[in-house]
Design a protein around this motif. Sequence first.
Motif, mmCIF file in Angstrom:
data_model
loop_
_atom_site.group_PDB
_atom_site.id
_atom_site.type_symbol
_atom_site.label_atom_id
_atom_site.label_comp_id
_atom_site.label_asym_id
_atom_site.label_seq_id
_atom_site.Cartn_x
_atom_site.Cartn_y
_atom_site.Cartn_z
ATOM 1 N N UNK A 43 0.860 -1.186 0.000
ATOM 2 C CA UNK A 43 0.000 0.000 0.000
ATOM 3 C C UNK A 43 0.898 1.238 0.000
ATOM 4 N N UNK A 44 0.635 2.139 -0.933
ATOM 5 C CA UNK A 44 1.376 3.393 -1.029
ATOM 6 C C UNK A 44 0.424 4.531 -0.672
ATOM 7 N N UNK A 45 0.794 5.329 0.302
ATOM 8 C CA UNK A 45 -0.037 6.437 0.759
ATOM 9 C C UNK A 45 0.620 7.760 0.379
ATOM 10 N N UNK A 46 0.113 8.368 -0.696
ATOM 11 C CA UNK A 46 0.602 9.684 -1.117
ATOM 12 C C UNK A 46 -0.547 10.694 -1.072
ATOM 13 N N UNK A 47 -1.493 10.449 -0.168
ATOM 14 C CA UNK A 47 -2.613 11.370 -0.007
ATOM 15 C C UNK A 47 -2.131 12.705 0.557
ATOM 16 N N UNK A 48 -2.940 13.726 0.352
ATOM 17 C CA UNK A 48 -2.640 15.020 0.941
ATOM 18 C C UNK A 48 -3.914 15.589 1.535
ATOM 19 N N UNK A 49 -3.754 16.358 2.594
ATOM 20 C CA UNK A 49 -4.906 16.951 3.268
ATOM 21 C C UNK A 49 -5.511 18.047 2.403
ATOM 22 N N UNK A 50 -6.823 18.235 2.470
ATOM 23 C CA UNK A 50 -7.466 19.290 1.689
ATOM 24 C C UNK A 50 -7.072 20.686 2.145
ATOM 25 N N UNK A 51 -6.528 20.800 3.362
ATOM 26 C CA UNK A 51 -6.057 22.074 3.880
ATOM 27 C C UNK A 51 -4.675 21.886 4.470
ATOM 28 N N UNK A 52 -3.807 22.905 4.323
ATOM 29 C CA UNK A 52 -2.464 22.830 4.884
ATOM 30 C C UNK A 52 -2.403 23.366 6.306
ATOM 31 N N UNK A 79 -4.379 22.071 12.190
ATOM 32 C CA UNK A 79 -5.488 21.310 12.775
ATOM 33 C C UNK A 79 -6.213 20.478 11.722
ATOM 34 N N UNK A 80 -6.548 21.109 10.599
ATOM 35 C CA UNK A 80 -7.294 20.404 9.559
ATOM 36 C C UNK A 80 -6.477 19.267 8.961
ATOM 37 N N UNK A 112 -5.093 13.406 8.350
ATOM 38 C CA UNK A 112 -4.135 12.308 8.371
ATOM 39 C C UNK A 112 -4.440 11.320 9.499
ATOM 40 N N UNK A 113 -4.895 11.832 10.633
ATOM 41 C CA UNK A 113 -5.215 10.942 11.743
ATOM 42 C C UNK A 113 -6.297 9.954 11.344
ATOM 43 N N UNK A 115 11.832 17.605 7.402
ATOM 44 C CA UNK A 115 11.580 18.558 8.462
ATOM 45 C C UNK A 115 10.484 18.119 9.402
ATOM 46 N N UNK A 116 9.770 17.040 9.062
ATOM 47 C CA UNK A 116 8.678 16.567 9.926
ATOM 48 C C UNK A 116 9.183 16.174 11.306
ATOM 49 N N UNK A 117 10.438 15.769 11.385
ATOM 50 C CA UNK A 117 11.009 15.355 12.667
ATOM 51 C C UNK A 117 11.622 16.519 13.440
ATOM 52 N N UNK A 118 11.591 17.731 12.840
ATOM 53 C CA UNK A 118 12.272 18.866 13.476
ATOM 54 C C UNK A 118 11.355 20.052 13.750
ATOM 55 N N UNK A 119 10.285 20.189 13.014
ATOM 56 C CA UNK A 119 9.420 21.365 13.124
ATOM 57 C C UNK A 119 8.214 21.056 13.995
ATOM 58 N N UNK A 120 8.014 21.851 15.014
ATOM 59 C CA UNK A 120 6.924 21.614 15.958
ATOM 60 C C UNK A 120 5.728 22.502 15.654
ATOM 61 N N UNK A 121 5.207 22.405 14.467
ATOM 62 C CA UNK A 121 4.048 23.216 14.149
ATOM 63 C C UNK A 121 3.632 23.088 12.705
ATOM 64 N N UNK A 122 2.431 23.608 12.409
ATOM 65 C CA UNK A 122 1.932 23.654 11.044
ATOM 66 C C UNK A 122 1.762 22.290 10.411
ATOM 67 N N UNK A 123 1.863 22.269 9.107
ATOM 68 C CA UNK A 123 1.703 21.045 8.321
ATOM 69 C C UNK A 123 2.758 20.003 8.688
ATOM 70 N N UNK A 124 3.927 20.475 9.097
ATOM 71 C CA UNK A 124 5.010 19.558 9.456
ATOM 72 C C UNK A 124 4.617 18.696 10.658
#
Length: 246
Positions: free
Chosen positions: A54-63, A66-67, A72-73, A98-107
Motif C-alpha cells: 500500500x502506497x499512501x501519497x494522499x494530501x490533506x485538503x487544507x495545509x 489542525x485540519x 491524516x489521523x 523537516x517533519x522530525x524537526x518542526x513543531x508546528x503547522x503542516x510539518x
Amino acid sequence: MRVVVAGATGLIGSRTVARLRDHGVEAVPVSRGEGVDLTTGEGLTDALRGVEVVVDVTDAPSRGERASAEFFDTATANLLRAAAAAGAEHFVALSVVGADRVQGGYFRAKALQEQRVRRSPVPHSVVRATPFFESVDALSRSAKHADGVHVAPSLVRPVSTDDVAAVVAHTAVGVPLFGVLEVAGPEQYRLDELTAKVQAAHGDPRGVVTDPHAPFFGAVLGERTLLPGTDAHLGHGTLDQWLARR
C-alpha cells in the motif's frame, strides 16, 4: 505484485502509478473518484483485496495544522487498518523533510502521520521529500502583505514531482525500510531567492521580502530546517527544467 496507491489522482499519485506500471507492477489507483473514501473507510476493503503493498501519497485538503492533522489521523488510521486486515506486506508513506524537526503547522501533522505508520503492525517505509517546485510556486503567488511576499531565508533543495514519484515507486517494489528515506533536488537555494526566481519567471512584479519569521506551511523555519541529510537521494529535475515545462 499488486500495489494500491492511495491519493492516485494527485501530483505525486498519478506519477507514482505510471512509474509502478513501468516496473511491470499491477498498480491499483485509489481515490474518491474510484469510489474509495479514506475519511470514512468506504470502499477500502474491496480496493485492498489481495494487496501486497500500500502506497499512501494522499494530501490533506487544507495545509492548516489542525485540519491536516485531523485528516491524516483519520485517513491514515483507516488505510493502515485496512492494509493490516488485507495482509499487506509493506506500507509506504510520503512525508516531508523537516517533519522530525518542526513543531508546528503542516510539518507537525505529517509527524503525527509518521507516528501512526511506525506503530502499525504492517512493515513500513517513510519517504520524506523536500518542497516541490509547485509548493514554492504556490508560495510565490501568496499576497498576504502589501509590500510583497514575505519569505524566510531558509536553505532548500526543491525537488520535482517526477523525482519524488520515482523514489516512492522504487521504495514500494523493494523491501520495507522500517525507517526513512529522504529525496531532494540537485540544486540548493535560499527559499526567498528561489521564490523571487519563480516570481520573475511569472512576470510577477510584487517582489519578495526576506523575513526570518515568515511561516512556510504554517511553521516558522530555521536556516537548515528544510535540508535533507547527507545520505538523501538526489533527483535530477532542476528549476530551469521545471520552469521551461510550465
